[in-house]
Scaffold this motif. Structure first.
Motif, PDB file in Angstrom:
ATOM      1  N   ASP A   1      42.129  44.282  37.252  1.00 51.39           N
ATOM      2  CA  ASP A   1      42.012  44.721  35.854  1.00 51.39           C
ATOM      3  C   ASP A   1      40.802  44.060  35.178  1.00 51.39           C
ATOM      4  O   ASP A   1      40.076  44.701  34.413  1.00 51.39           O
ATOM      5  N   MET A   2      40.605  42.778  35.468  1.00 51.52           N
ATOM      6  CA  MET A   2      39.464  42.056  34.865  1.00 51.52           C
ATOM      7  C   MET A   2      38.148  42.677  35.309  1.00 51.52           C
ATOM      8  O   MET A   2      37.229  42.854  34.517  1.00 51.52           O
ATOM      9  N   LEU A   3      38.072  43.019  36.612  1.00 52.02           N
ATOM     10  CA  LEU A   3      36.841  43.637  37.126  1.00 52.02           C
ATOM     11  C   LEU A   3      36.627  45.013  36.508  1.00 52.02           C
ATOM     12  O   LEU A   3      35.509  45.369  36.137  1.00 52.02           O
ATOM     13  N   ARG A   4      37.716  45.784  36.393  1.00 53.00           N
ATOM     14  CA  ARG A   4      37.567  47.130  35.809  1.00 53.00           C
ATOM     15  C   ARG A   4      37.116  47.059  34.349  1.00 53.00           C
ATOM     16  O   ARG A   4      36.411  47.943  33.873  1.00 53.00           O
ATOM     17  N   GLU A   5      37.497  45.986  33.646  1.00 53.78           N
ATOM     18  CA  GLU A   5      37.041  45.809  32.262  1.00 53.78           C
ATOM     19  C   GLU A   5      35.515  45.593  32.251  1.00 53.78           C
ATOM     20  O   GLU A   5      34.811  46.149  31.412  1.00 53.78           O
ATOM     21  N   GLN A   6      35.036  44.804  33.210  1.00 47.96           N
ATOM     22  CA  GLN A   6      33.583  44.570  33.320  1.00 47.96           C
ATOM     23  C   GLN A   6      32.859  45.878  33.674  1.00 47.96           C
ATOM     24  O   GLN A   6      31.765  46.135  33.176  1.00 47.96           O
TER      25      GLN A   6
ATOM     26  N   GLY B   1      29.876  43.958  36.272  1.00 50.08           N
ATOM     27  CA  GLY B   1      30.632  45.201  36.405  1.00 50.08           C
ATOM     28  C   GLY B   1      29.891  46.225  37.255  1.00 50.08           C
ATOM     29  O   GLY B   1      30.490  46.895  38.106  1.00 50.08           O
ATOM     30  N   ILE B   2      28.578  46.316  37.051  1.00 52.10           N
ATOM     31  CA  ILE B   2      27.772  47.295  37.798  1.00 52.10           C
ATOM     32  C   ILE B   2      27.776  46.953  39.291  1.00 52.10           C
ATOM     33  O   ILE B   2      27.954  47.819  40.144  1.00 52.10           O
ATOM     34  N   GLU B   3      27.641  45.650  39.609  1.00 51.01           N
ATOM     35  CA  GLU B   3      27.674  45.217  41.013  1.00 51.01           C
ATOM     36  C   GLU B   3      29.080  45.387  41.601  1.00 51.01           C
ATOM     37  O   GLU B   3      29.247  45.846  42.725  1.00 51.01           O
ATOM     38  N   ALA B   4      30.085  45.000  40.816  1.00 58.28           N
ATOM     39  CA  ALA B   4      31.468  45.042  41.306  1.00 58.28           C
ATOM     40  C   ALA B   4      31.896  46.472  41.629  1.00 58.28           C
ATOM     41  O   ALA B   4      32.587  46.715  42.617  1.00 58.28           O
ATOM     42  N   LYS B   5      31.459  47.420  40.800  1.00 59.33           N
ATOM     43  CA  LYS B   5      31.884  48.810  41.017  1.00 59.33           C
ATOM     44  C   LYS B   5      31.463  49.314  42.395  1.00 59.33           C
ATOM     45  O   LYS B   5      32.227  50.000  43.081  1.00 59.33           O
ATOM     46  N   LYS B   6      30.242  48.935  42.793  1.00 63.23           N
ATOM     47  CA  LYS B   6      29.741  49.383  44.107  1.00 63.23           C
ATOM     48  C   LYS B   6      30.661  48.871  45.217  1.00 63.23           C
ATOM     49  O   LYS B   6      30.941  49.580  46.177  1.00 63.23           O
ATOM     50  N   ILE B   7      31.120  47.623  45.059  1.00 60.24           N
ATOM     51  CA  ILE B   7      31.984  47.013  46.082  1.00 60.24           C
ATOM     52  C   ILE B   7      33.387  47.628  46.045  1.00 60.24           C
ATOM     53  O   ILE B   7      33.966  47.969  47.075  1.00 60.24           O
ATOM     54  N   MET B   8      33.918  47.794  44.836  1.00 60.23           N
ATOM     55  CA  MET B   8      35.282  48.314  44.688  1.00 60.23           C
ATOM     56  C   MET B   8      35.381  49.744  45.212  1.00 60.23           C
ATOM     57  O   MET B   8      36.385  50.132  45.813  1.00 60.23           O
ATOM     58  N   ASP B   9      34.335  50.528  44.967  1.00 61.75           N
ATOM     59  CA  ASP B   9      34.377  51.938  45.381  1.00 61.75           C
ATOM     60  C   ASP B   9      34.327  52.114  46.898  1.00 61.75           C
ATOM     61  O   ASP B   9      34.619  53.198  47.398  1.00 61.75           O
TER      62      ASP B   9
ATOM     63  N   GLY C   1      35.954  49.749  48.812  1.00 59.58           N
ATOM     64  CA  GLY C   1      37.106  48.987  49.298  1.00 59.58           C
ATOM     65  C   GLY C   1      36.784  47.611  49.835  1.00 59.58           C
ATOM     66  O   GLY C   1      37.551  47.053  50.622  1.00 59.58           O
ATOM     67  N   GLY C   2      35.653  47.030  49.396  1.00 59.11           N
ATOM     68  CA  GLY C   2      35.297  45.663  49.818  1.00 59.11           C
ATOM     69  C   GLY C   2      35.819  44.622  48.838  1.00 59.11           C
ATOM     70  O   GLY C   2      36.609  44.952  47.940  1.00 59.11           O
ATOM     71  N   LEU C   3      35.380  43.382  49.005  1.00 59.10           N
ATOM     72  CA  LEU C   3      35.818  42.311  48.114  1.00 59.10           C
ATOM     73  C   LEU C   3      34.633  41.709  47.368  1.00 59.10           C
ATOM     74  O   LEU C   3      33.579  41.447  47.958  1.00 59.10           O
ATOM     75  N   VAL C   4      34.824  41.475  46.081  1.00 60.77           N
ATOM     76  CA  VAL C   4      33.824  40.791  45.254  1.00 60.77           C
ATOM     77  C   VAL C   4      33.819  39.307  45.683  1.00 60.77           C
ATOM     78  O   VAL C   4      34.836  38.802  46.187  1.00 60.77           O
ATOM     79  N   SER C   5      32.691  38.615  45.484  1.00 56.20           N
ATOM     80  CA  SER C   5      32.538  37.259  46.062  1.00 56.20           C
ATOM     81  C   SER C   5      33.590  36.276  45.549  1.00 56.20           C
ATOM     82  O   SER C   5      34.029  36.341  44.398  1.00 56.20           O
TER      83      SER C   5
END
Ligand code: AP5
Ligand code: ZN
Length: 217
Positions: free
Chosen positions: A33-38, A46-54, A56-60
Motif C-alpha cells: 500500500d505504501m508503494l502504491r501511494e508513491q 514510485g516511478i521506479e517501484a512501479k516498473k518492479i511491481m508490474d 512481480g519483482g521486489l523493491v530493494s
C-alpha cells in the motif's frame, strides 16, 4: 501484539490485517500500500517501484526497511503494537527488522502464515477491486461492494491493480516462494511461526486468526 501476516499474493493479508488493527488497536503497516501511494503521487521512488511491481519483482531491501522504520517512528498507533502485511519479504529484511525492534526494546511475538494453494489465487487476484486511497479490497464475486464498483465507506470508485493479471501473478508467486519461503523458515527456527488455512471464507479465517491473538494476550 506485534505480528507478521505472511502469505502469497491473494492469500488475504490485506483483507484480514485491518480487522486485527481494529480489534487489537494496533497499526497496520502494508508495504505494498505504501508503494502504491508513491506510485500514485508519481514520486521518483514510485516511478521506479512501479516498473518492479508490474513485473512481480521486489523493491530493494534498504528502501523497504527504511519505509517501515519511518512508519514505526512516526505512526503513534504503532506504540501499542503492529500487524505487518507484505513485510519482511526477504531474509535480510527480517534480520534488519529484528535489529530495528531491538533498538526499541521490542520483538516480534508471532508470525502467522496464510496457507493456500497457488491455483486458488488466480480467481482471487483477477477478481479483486481496490479502493486506492484506503487500501480496502473487495472481490467481484467473493466480497462484492454494496454498490457495484464503488467503495462502501467513501463512495469513491474502485480500480483493478496493474499487477493483478495472470502473467504478473505467476511471477509474484515465483518471487514469493523463492524469496519469502526462506523468511518463513527464519521464523520457524525462532519458534514464532503458526500456519492457518486461508482457503476458508474470510469470516472463518478471521475467527481463526482472532483466536490465535486472543490466546496470546
Ligand atoms: P503487496 O501489495 O504486498 O502484494 P502481494 O503480497 O502480492 O499481496 P496482495 O495484496 O496481492 O494479496 P493479499 O494477501 O493482501 O490479498 P487480499 O486480502 O487483497 O505487494 C505488491 C508489490 O509491491 C510486490 O509484488 C513487490 O513488488 C512490492 N513490495 C511490497 N512489499 C515489499 C517488500 N517488503 N519488499 C520488496 N518489495 C515489496 O485478497 C485478494 C482478493 O481475494 C481480494 O479480492 C479479496 O476480497 C479476496 N479474498 C480475500 N480473502 C478471501 C477468502 N478467504 N475467500 C475468498 N476471497 C478472498
Ligand atoms: Zn495486500
Amino acid at each position: 501484539l506485534r505480528t507478521i501476516l505472511v502469505g502469497p499474493p491473494g492469500a488475504g493479508k490485506g483483507t484480514q490485517a485491518p480487522k486485527i488493527r481494529d480489534e487489537f488497536c494496533v497499526c497496520h503497516l502494508a508495504t505494498g500500500d505504501m508503494l502504491r501511494e508513491q506510485v500514485q503521487q508519481k514520486t521518483p521512488l514510485g516511478i521506479e517501484a512501479k516498473k518492479i511491481m508490474d513485473v512481480g519483482g521486489l523493491v530493494s531491501d534498504d528502501i523497504m526497511v527504511n519505509m517501515i522504520k519511518d512508519q514505526l517512528e512516526r505512526n503513534k498507533s504503532c506504540k501499542n503494537g503492529f500487524v505487518l502485511d507484505g513485510f519482511p519479504r526477504t531474509v535480510p529484511q527480517a534480520q534488519k527488522l529484528d535489529g530495528m525492534l531491538a533498538e526499541r526494546k521490542e520483538k516480534i511475538d508471532s508470525v502467522v502464515q496464510l496457507l493456500i494453494d497457488d491455483q486458488l489465487l488466480i480467481s482471487r487476484i483477477t477478481g479483486r477491486l481496490v479502493h486506492p486511497a484506503s487500501g480496502r479490497s473487495y472481490h467481484k464475486e467473493f466480497n462484492p461492494p454494496k454498490k457495484s464498483n464503488v467503495d462502501d465507506v467513501t463512495g469513491e470508485p474502485l480500480i483493478q491493480r496493474s499487477d493483478d493479471n495472470v502473467e504478473t501473478l505467476t511471477k509474484r508467486l515465483r518471487t514469493f516462494h523463492s524469496q519469502t519461503g526462506p523468511v518463513v523458515d527464519y521464523y520457524k527456527v525462532k519458534g514464532l511461526w503458526q500456519g492457518i488455512d486461508a482457503a476458508q471464507s474470510p469470516s472463518v479465517v478471521w475467527e481463526n486468526l482472532r483466536s490465535i491473538f486472543v490466546s496470546k494476550k
